[in-house]
Design a protein around this motif. Structure first.
Motif, PDB file in Angstrom:
ATOM      1  N   UNK A 335      35.996  36.250  25.546  1.00  0.00           N
ATOM      2  CA  UNK A 335      35.692  34.912  26.074  1.00  0.00           C
ATOM      3  C   UNK A 335      35.109  35.014  27.473  1.00  0.00           C
ATOM      4  N   UNK A 336      35.708  35.862  28.309  1.00  0.00           N
ATOM      5  CA  UNK A 336      35.244  35.999  29.696  1.00  0.00           C
ATOM      6  C   UNK A 336      33.784  36.415  29.747  1.00  0.00           C
ATOM      7  N   UNK A 337      33.376  37.294  28.818  1.00  0.00           N
ATOM      8  CA  UNK A 337      31.965  37.701  28.778  1.00  0.00           C
ATOM      9  C   UNK A 337      31.073  36.530  28.388  1.00  0.00           C
ATOM     10  N   UNK A 338      31.564  35.677  27.499  1.00  0.00           N
ATOM     11  CA  UNK A 338      30.761  34.564  27.019  1.00  0.00           C
ATOM     12  C   UNK A 338      30.637  33.410  27.990  1.00  0.00           C
ATOM     13  N   UNK A 339      31.571  33.303  28.936  1.00  0.00           N
ATOM     14  CA  UNK A 339      31.510  32.191  29.901  1.00  0.00           C
ATOM     15  C   UNK A 339      31.175  32.685  31.308  1.00  0.00           C
ATOM     16  N   UNK A 340      30.742  33.930  31.418  1.00  0.00           N
ATOM     17  CA  UNK A 340      30.477  34.486  32.745  1.00  0.00           C
ATOM     18  C   UNK A 340      29.462  33.638  33.497  1.00  0.00           C
ATOM     19  N   UNK A 341      29.765  33.416  34.769  1.00  0.00           N
ATOM     20  CA  UNK A 341      28.871  32.620  35.614  1.00  0.00           C
ATOM     21  C   UNK A 341      29.160  31.135  35.595  1.00  0.00           C
ATOM     22  N   UNK A 342      30.153  30.698  34.844  1.00  0.00           N
ATOM     23  CA  UNK A 342      30.507  29.280  34.772  1.00  0.00           C
ATOM     24  C   UNK A 342      31.928  29.094  35.309  1.00  0.00           C
ATOM     25  N   UNK A 343      32.082  28.950  36.620  1.00  0.00           N
ATOM     26  CA  UNK A 343      33.425  28.869  37.211  1.00  0.00           C
ATOM     27  C   UNK A 343      34.189  27.612  36.817  1.00  0.00           C
ATOM     28  N   UNK A 344      33.521  26.647  36.210  1.00  0.00           N
ATOM     29  CA  UNK A 344      34.195  25.419  35.792  1.00  0.00           C
ATOM     30  C   UNK A 344      34.953  25.569  34.486  1.00  0.00           C
ATOM     31  N   UNK A 345      35.012  26.776  33.939  1.00  0.00           N
ATOM     32  CA  UNK A 345      35.750  27.018  32.697  1.00  0.00           C
ATOM     33  C   UNK A 345      36.903  27.971  32.995  1.00  0.00           C
ATOM     34  N   UNK A 346      38.100  27.592  32.579  1.00  0.00           N
ATOM     35  CA  UNK A 346      39.283  28.435  32.762  1.00  0.00           C
ATOM     36  C   UNK A 346      40.102  28.398  31.487  1.00  0.00           C
ATOM     37  N   UNK A 347      40.744  29.508  31.152  1.00  0.00           N
ATOM     38  CA  UNK A 347      41.436  29.595  29.873  1.00  0.00           C
ATOM     39  C   UNK A 347      42.755  30.335  29.996  1.00  0.00           C
ATOM     40  N   UNK A 348      43.668  29.984  29.108  1.00  0.00           N
ATOM     41  CA  UNK A 348      44.905  30.721  28.883  1.00  0.00           C
ATOM     42  C   UNK A 348      45.025  30.947  27.383  1.00  0.00           C
ATOM     43  N   UNK A 349      45.276  32.179  26.999  1.00  0.00           N
ATOM     44  CA  UNK A 349      45.590  32.497  25.607  1.00  0.00           C
ATOM     45  C   UNK A 349      46.860  33.311  25.596  1.00  0.00           C
ATOM     46  N   UNK A 356      52.455  39.564  23.571  1.00  0.00           N
ATOM     47  CA  UNK A 356      51.150  39.769  22.940  1.00  0.00           C
ATOM     48  C   UNK A 356      51.055  41.231  22.512  1.00  0.00           C
ATOM     49  N   UNK A 357      51.226  41.492  21.242  1.00  0.00           N
ATOM     50  CA  UNK A 357      51.208  42.875  20.791  1.00  0.00           C
ATOM     51  C   UNK A 357      52.509  43.570  21.137  1.00  0.00           C
ATOM     52  N   UNK A 358      52.428  44.678  21.834  1.00  0.00           N
ATOM     53  CA  UNK A 358      53.633  45.446  22.155  1.00  0.00           C
ATOM     54  C   UNK A 358      53.851  45.590  23.657  1.00  0.00           C
ATOM     55  N   UNK A 359      53.128  44.835  24.478  1.00  0.00           N
ATOM     56  CA  UNK A 359      53.294  44.926  25.922  1.00  0.00           C
ATOM     57  C   UNK A 359      54.300  43.887  26.402  1.00  0.00           C
ATOM     58  N   UNK A 360      54.383  43.676  27.720  1.00  0.00           N
ATOM     59  CA  UNK A 360      55.380  42.767  28.276  1.00  0.00           C
ATOM     60  C   UNK A 360      54.822  41.376  28.545  1.00  0.00           C
ATOM     61  N   UNK A 361      53.548  41.162  28.238  1.00  0.00           N
ATOM     62  CA  UNK A 361      52.918  39.878  28.538  1.00  0.00           C
ATOM     63  C   UNK A 361      52.732  39.069  27.269  1.00  0.00           C
ATOM     64  N   UNK A 362      52.670  37.746  27.446  1.00  0.00           N
ATOM     65  CA  UNK A 362      52.348  36.860  26.319  1.00  0.00           C
ATOM     66  C   UNK A 362      50.845  36.756  26.126  1.00  0.00           C
ATOM     67  N   UNK A 363      50.104  36.922  27.195  1.00  0.00           N
ATOM     68  CA  UNK A 363      48.656  36.808  27.165  1.00  0.00           C
ATOM     69  C   UNK A 363      48.116  36.942  28.574  1.00  0.00           C
ATOM     70  N   UNK A 364      47.123  36.105  28.920  1.00  0.00           N
ATOM     71  CA  UNK A 364      46.516  36.215  30.249  1.00  0.00           C
ATOM     72  C   UNK A 364      45.699  34.966  30.537  1.00  0.00           C
ATOM     73  N   UNK A 365      45.231  34.883  31.773  1.00  0.00           N
ATOM     74  CA  UNK A 365      44.289  33.859  32.196  1.00  0.00           C
ATOM     75  C   UNK A 365      42.904  34.493  32.328  1.00  0.00           C
ATOM     76  N   UNK A 366      41.876  33.698  32.068  1.00  0.00           N
ATOM     77  CA  UNK A 366      40.501  34.154  32.285  1.00  0.00           C
ATOM     78  C   UNK A 366      39.651  32.968  32.713  1.00  0.00           C
ATOM     79  N   UNK A 367      38.554  33.257  33.388  1.00  0.00           N
ATOM     80  CA  UNK A 367      37.610  32.198  33.759  1.00  0.00           C
ATOM     81  C   UNK A 367      36.217  32.791  33.872  1.00  0.00           C
ATOM     82  N   UNK A 368      35.287  31.956  34.308  1.00  0.00           N
ATOM     83  CA  UNK A 368      33.901  32.383  34.378  1.00  0.00           C
ATOM     84  C   UNK A 368      33.617  33.414  35.446  1.00  0.00           C
ATOM     85  N   UNK A 369      34.594  33.713  36.281  1.00  0.00           N
ATOM     86  CA  UNK A 369      34.426  34.713  37.345  1.00  0.00           C
ATOM     87  C   UNK A 369      35.210  35.997  37.090  1.00  0.00           C
ATOM     88  N   UNK A 370      35.923  36.082  35.967  1.00  0.00           N
ATOM     89  CA  UNK A 370      36.806  37.224  35.728  1.00  0.00           C
ATOM     90  C   UNK A 370      36.059  38.551  35.761  1.00  0.00           C
TER      91      UNK A 370
END
Length: 422
Positions: A335-349, A356-370
């Protein structure tokens, strides 16, 4: 607006909608003349069992099986922990305890099965002639295949003594009431935890077809078993299931609706794209990115500001020597690659169970600047893609989302805020 706080609040609303106490309160069965036996199975099983004990108000017997680190105190029920997503010896012992709990029951007794996601791995039960190592090899092959959850469960239930309704059959002649927290697209209760108390009509021939169609390589011993008569699973119209009840008490649909209501209460319109999205995580990430870009740049098909919500279960086809991460971070890196350059978009998955999988996190945040931020740190986003290490990318950014175990599991939660004026 604090975008991360807003998105985290939507996740909290989604999880709260699947709260065990709330979900169970509307679904309790009538009390039996005889014993009440509770078998709680899955990553949110301990929380479900504790809530059931409180609501039932009289002593119960049975057993709880959950993932390591996911236990919660129960008053009457022992809580056993086992490995997920690849089963271990503790899971074998837990499966035996579950079978013992439903032995010797009468028609006056009641079995309440509290079932949620994760039970497939937590309850290994290799058939005669196969071993725990065989079931571990099966799970690893399925997890690496990128197959959707319905295909994986169709295969699993033909290599098991407990899945595909076999646990309910073992409880006869007691009535079985299955109260299911759905983590599968479409909310088919027979798919949750591979349906230990809920049979379906998928045959061994169907399972072999799925294996061939997806070029899934399984050990020869497993293939021989699936091809044999011994793999046949009970069918839904089997007399053993007469009088049983099945209720889906929480699901992605209900959780997404709760998140949408939370967003709109804060003045941000919400659109639920679907609660049943499946496919390769990186492809689904690009699809969501394309939609978010269209909204941000052209105001269609929805005017901004808006938050796009979706659920379901994507997959990741693993290559040799993959890095760290799960399907939600893989989705976000794409997603971050697809919205690159658009800082008005922010996401949580994030996965609603907190992992998420086998790590300690549920997911992450990403945006157009990630990705630009990664490059500014001297890190090439493409290196993380090649290494299949989305966790590493978001760890470097400090953007992992780590709420810890939530006590429920209604699959993946995705929220994309599109607000070009922010």
């Amino acid at each position: 607006m604090d975008k991360r706080a807003f998105l985290s609040g939507l996740f909290d609303a989604a999880v709260s909608a699947a709260d065990p106490m709330t979900a169970l309160a509307q679904a309790l069965p009538d009390k039996p003349k005889g014993r009440t036996v509770v078998v709680a199975l899955g990553k949110g099983a301990a929380q479900l069992a504790a809530a059931f004990e409180t609501l039932w108000q009289t002593p119960v017997e049975g057993v709880v099986v959950t993932r390591y680190g996911y236990a919660a105190p129960c008053r009457y029920l022992p809580v056993l922990e086992a490995a997920h997503p690849v089963p271990d010896a503790a899971g074998l012992a837990a499966t035996d305890a579950v079978f013992r709990a439903v032995q010797g029951l009468s028609a006056d007794d009641l079995v309440v099965a509290l079932v949620c996601g994760g039970g497939s791995a937590l309850l290994p039960a290799p058939p005669e002639g196969l071993t725990l190592e065989d079931e571990q090899a099966l799970n690893r092959a399925l997890l690496a295949s990128g197959a959707p959850i319905g295909v994986m469960n169709a295969i699993r239930k033909h290599v098991s003594r407990i899945k595909g309704g076999r646990l309910a059959a073992a409880a006869a002649p007691a009535k079985v009431v299955s109260l299911v927290v759905s983590d599968v697209p479409g909310d088919d209760p027979a798919q949750v935890a591979s349906g230990p108390t809920v049979p379906d009509a998928v045959t061994a021939s169907d399972a072999l077809g799925y294996i061939e169609a997806r070029n899934i390589v399984l050990p020869e011993r497993i293939m021989r078993h699936i091809s044999s008569d011994a793999s046949a699973a009970p069918v839904p119209n089997d007399a053993a299931f007469a009088g049983h009840e099945v209720k889906v008490i929480a699901s992605a649909r209900l959780s997404l609706e709760a998140a949408a209501a939370r967003a709109e209460a804060q003045g941000i319109p919400a659109v639920i794209l679907s609660d049943a999205i499946e496919g390769e995580a990186k492809d689904i990430g690009l699809m969501h990115a394309a939609l978010a870009r269209e909204v941000a740049l052209r105001g269609r098909p929805f005017p901004a500001p808006v938050v796009l919500l979706s659920g379901g279960e994507t997959t990741v086809t693993l290559r040799e020597n993959p890095g760290r991460g799960g399907r939600n971070t893989a989705f976000l890196l794409s997603l971050a690659a697809g919205i690159e350059g658009l800082p008005g978009i922010a996401a949580l998955a994030a996965d609603t169970d907190g992992i998420d999988g086998s790590q300690d996190n549920a997911g992450a945040f990403a945006d157009g600047c990630s990705l630009a931020r990664l490059r500014a740190m001297g890190r090439d986003p493409g290196d993380f893609v090649k290494a299949q290490d989305p966790y590493g990318a978001f760890e470097a950014l400090g953007d992992l989302f780590v709420p810890g175990p939530t006590g429920t599991n209604v699959n993946d939660f995705r929220a994309i805020l599109v607000d070009p004026q922010s």
